[in-house]
Design a protein around this motif. Structure first.
Motif, PDB file in Angstrom:
ATOM      1  N   ILE A  50       0.830  -1.205   0.000  1.00 32.90           N
ATOM      2  CA  ILE A  50       0.000   0.000   0.000  1.00 32.90           C
ATOM      3  C   ILE A  50       0.867   1.258   0.000  1.00 32.90           C
ATOM      4  CG2 ILE A  50      -1.660   1.341   1.360  1.00 32.90           C
ATOM      5  CD1 ILE A  50      -2.838  -1.322   2.301  1.00 32.90           C
ATOM      6  N   LEU A  51       1.891   1.271   0.859  1.00 38.22           N
ATOM      7  CA  LEU A  51       2.778   2.432   0.932  1.00 38.22           C
ATOM      8  C   LEU A  51       3.576   2.610  -0.362  1.00 38.22           C
ATOM      9  CD1 LEU A  51       4.130   2.166   4.595  1.00 38.22           C
ATOM     10  CD2 LEU A  51       2.537   3.854   3.680  1.00 38.22           C
ATOM     11  N   ALA A  52       4.029   1.507  -0.945  1.00 38.15           N
ATOM     12  CA  ALA A  52       4.785   1.597  -2.196  1.00 38.15           C
ATOM     13  C   ALA A  52       3.914   2.138  -3.321  1.00 38.15           C
ATOM     14  CB  ALA A  52       5.333   0.221  -2.570  1.00 38.15           C
ATOM     15  N   ASN A  53       2.677   1.681  -3.379  1.00 41.82           N
ATOM     16  CA  ASN A  53       1.733   2.169  -4.382  1.00 41.82           C
ATOM     17  C   ASN A  53       1.462   3.657  -4.182  1.00 41.82           C
ATOM     18  OD1 ASN A  53       0.034   2.008  -6.558  1.00 41.82           O
ATOM     19  ND2 ASN A  53      -1.684   1.152  -5.409  1.00 41.82           N
ATOM     20  N   LEU A  63      11.888  -2.998   9.805  1.00 47.90           N
ATOM     21  CA  LEU A  63      11.022  -3.595  10.826  1.00 47.90           C
ATOM     22  C   LEU A  63      10.498  -4.946  10.369  1.00 47.90           C
ATOM     23  CD1 LEU A  63       9.488  -3.325  13.527  1.00 47.90           C
ATOM     24  CD2 LEU A  63       7.677  -2.143  12.258  1.00 47.90           C
ATOM     25  N   GLU A  64      10.120  -5.035   9.092  1.00 46.71           N
ATOM     26  CA  GLU A  64       9.617  -6.295   8.554  1.00 46.71           C
ATOM     27  C   GLU A  64      10.691  -7.385   8.558  1.00 46.71           C
ATOM     28  OE1 GLU A  64       6.575  -7.719   7.050  1.00 46.71           O
ATOM     29  OE2 GLU A  64       6.057  -6.289   8.608  1.00 46.71           O
ATOM     30  N   ALA A  65      11.934  -6.995   8.312  1.00 51.08           N
ATOM     31  CA  ALA A  65      13.036  -7.967   8.355  1.00 51.08           C
ATOM     32  C   ALA A  65      13.192  -8.530   9.759  1.00 51.08           C
ATOM     33  CB  ALA A  65      14.330  -7.311   7.887  1.00 51.08           C
ATOM     34  N   MET A  66      13.085  -7.670  10.761  1.00 51.42           N
ATOM     35  CA  MET A  66      13.172  -8.142  12.150  1.00 51.42           C
ATOM     36  C   MET A  66      11.986  -9.044  12.496  1.00 51.42           C
ATOM     37  SD  MET A  66      14.693  -4.913  14.331  1.00 51.42           S
ATOM     38  CE  MET A  66      13.449  -3.744  13.781  1.00 51.42           C
ATOM     39  N   PHE A  69       8.747   7.425   1.047  1.00 52.59           N
ATOM     40  CA  PHE A  69       9.813   6.488   0.682  1.00 52.59           C
ATOM     41  C   PHE A  69      10.695   6.179   1.885  1.00 52.59           C
ATOM     42  CE2 PHE A  69      14.196   5.713  -0.734  1.00 52.59           C
ATOM     43  CZ  PHE A  69      13.995   4.564  -1.489  1.00 52.59           C
ATOM     44  N   LEU A  70      11.038   7.208   2.659  1.00 52.11           N
ATOM     45  CA  LEU A  70      11.837   6.999   3.871  1.00 52.11           C
ATOM     46  C   LEU A  70      11.081   6.147   4.879  1.00 52.11           C
ATOM     47  CD1 LEU A  70      13.306  10.602   4.330  1.00 52.11           C
ATOM     48  CD2 LEU A  70      14.468   8.569   3.429  1.00 52.11           C
ATOM     49  N   LEU A  71       9.757   6.331   4.926  1.00 51.67           N
ATOM     50  CA  LEU A  71       8.930   5.514   5.810  1.00 51.67           C
ATOM     51  C   LEU A  71       8.955   4.057   5.378  1.00 51.67           C
ATOM     52  CD1 LEU A  71       6.910   5.358   8.159  1.00 51.67           C
ATOM     53  CD2 LEU A  71       5.088   5.891   6.527  1.00 51.67           C
ATOM     54  N   ILE A  72       8.943   3.825   4.075  1.00 48.99           N
ATOM     55  CA  ILE A  72       8.994   2.462   3.547  1.00 48.99           C
ATOM     56  C   ILE A  72      10.308   1.794   3.931  1.00 48.99           C
ATOM     57  CG2 ILE A  72       9.158   1.103   1.423  1.00 48.99           C
ATOM     58  CD1 ILE A  72       7.148   2.967   0.168  1.00 48.99           C
ATOM     59  N   VAL A  73      11.407   2.534   3.835  1.00 50.61           N
ATOM     60  CA  VAL A  73      12.719   1.983   4.197  1.00 50.61           C
ATOM     61  C   VAL A  73      12.729   1.544   5.659  1.00 50.61           C
ATOM     62  CG1 VAL A  73      15.165   2.509   4.476  1.00 50.61           C
ATOM     63  CG2 VAL A  73      13.939   3.307   2.451  1.00 50.61           C
ATOM     64  N   ALA A  74      12.136   2.380   6.531  1.00 54.86           N
ATOM     65  CA  ALA A  74      12.081   2.046   7.955  1.00 54.86           C
ATOM     66  C   ALA A  74      11.214   0.814   8.196  1.00 54.86           C
ATOM     67  CB  ALA A  74      11.541   3.239   8.745  1.00 54.86           C
TER      68      ALA A  74
END
Length: 243
Positions: free
Chosen positions: A186-189, A215-218, A206-211
Motif C-alpha cells: 500500500i505504501l509503495a503504491n 522492521l519487517e526484516a526483524m 519512501f523513507l517511511l517504507i525503508v524504515a
C-alpha cells in the motif's frame, strides 16, 4: 490510477502440469528456496576452515542458535529432533526473507501452508507424548491442585487450549507476514503515485517504507524464532510432562 491491488502479491497462480503434477508459483518458490539453501550450504561447507569466513560463521551461528534453543527447552532428549527443528527454522526464516525481495512471493503468508506445518508438527508431538508418557500423558489436561468440583470444567478448558495450539501457531505466522507485506504494498503504491506528481514530497513516504522494511526484516526473523521455540516448548511438555 494504478490497477495493482495490495493483495495481488498473495495470489497463487496456476502455471500448468508437469508429468500430471499441478505446478503453481508457491511450488516454484519452495523449489527455489530449497535450491538456494542447498547451494549456499554446499559452497559454505565445501572447504571448512578452522578460522571460519563470514558465510561459514553465519551458518554455524544459525546451527548453534537452534541447537541451544532446543537444548534449553527440551534437554538431552530433544537432540534427536534437532535436524527437524533446524530444517523448520530455516524453512520459515528463508520463506519470510525471500518474500521481502522485489516482485517476490511470500509462501508463509498463506494460512494453508502455515497450518499444514503447525498441524503436522502438533500431531507428531502428540504421538511422541503418548509413546513417551503412556497413560501419564493425560495429566497434561489435569491442572495440578485443581479442586474436585471444578476439575471437569478445567479439563475441558485445558483440552480446548491444547487443541488450539496449531491454530494459534499458523494464524500468528500467516497474519504477521500478510499484514506487513500488505502495508508495504500500500505504501509503495502510494509513494509511486505521489512521486509522479511531486518527487520531493514522494521522498517522505519512501523513507517511511525503508524504515518499515527494516522492521519487517526483524519481524521475519522473530516469527521464525517464535514458531520454532513454541514447538520446542510443546515438545518439552510431551517428553517431560506439562506439570
Amino acid at each position: 490510477m494504478l490497477n495493482y491491488q495490495p493483495l495481488d502479491q498473495f495470489e497463487i497462480i496456476f502455471l500448468g502440469y508437469f508429468k500430471g503434477i499441478p505446478i503453481n508459483n508457491l511450488i516454484i518458490y519452495m523449489i527455489f528456496m530449497y535450491l538456494s539453501l542447498r547451494i549456499l550450504f554446499g559452497l559454505t561447507f565445501l572447504e571448512l576452515k578452522i578460522i571460519p569466513n563470514n558465510w561459514q560463521r553465519l551458518f554455524e551461528s544459525l546451527y548453534l542458535f537452534v541447537f541451544n534453543l532446543l537444548k534449553q527447552q527440551v534437554g538431552i532428549k530433544g537432540y534427536a529432533y534437532f535436524p527437524l527443528k533446524f530444517t523448520l527454522f530455516l524453512f520459515i526464516l528463508v520463506g519470510n526473507l525471500f518474500g521481502m525481495t522485489l516482485y517476490s512471493f511470500t509462501i508463509t503468508s498463506h494460512v494453508i501452508l502455515t497450518f499444514s506445518l503447525s498441524f503436522a508438527f502438533f500431531i507428531g508431538i502428540v504421538i511422541i507424548g503418548i509413546l513417551t508418557q503412556k497413560i501419564k500423558f493425560l495429566n497434561t489436561f489435569i491442572p495440578a491442585g485443581a479442586p474436585g468440583a471444578l476439575l471437569p470444567f478445567l479439563v475441558v478448558i485445558e483440552i480446548i487450549s491444547y487443541v488450539s495450539r496449531p491454530f494459534s501457531l499458523a494464524i500468528r505466522l500467516f497474519a504477521n507476514m500478510m499484514a506487513g507485506h500488505t502495508l508495504l504494498a500500500i505504501l509503495a503504491n502510494f509513494t509511486l503515485v505521489i512521486s509522479k506528481k511531486n518527487l520531493l514530497i514522494g521522498a517522505i513516504p519512501f523513507l517511511l517504507i525503508v524504515a518499515i522494511i527494516g522492521l519487517e526484516a526483524m519481524i521475519a526473523v522473530l516469527q521464525a524464532y517464535v514458531f520454532t521455540i513454541l514447538l520446542c516448548i510443546y515438545l518439552k511438555d510431551s517428553i517431560h510432562g506439562a506439570h
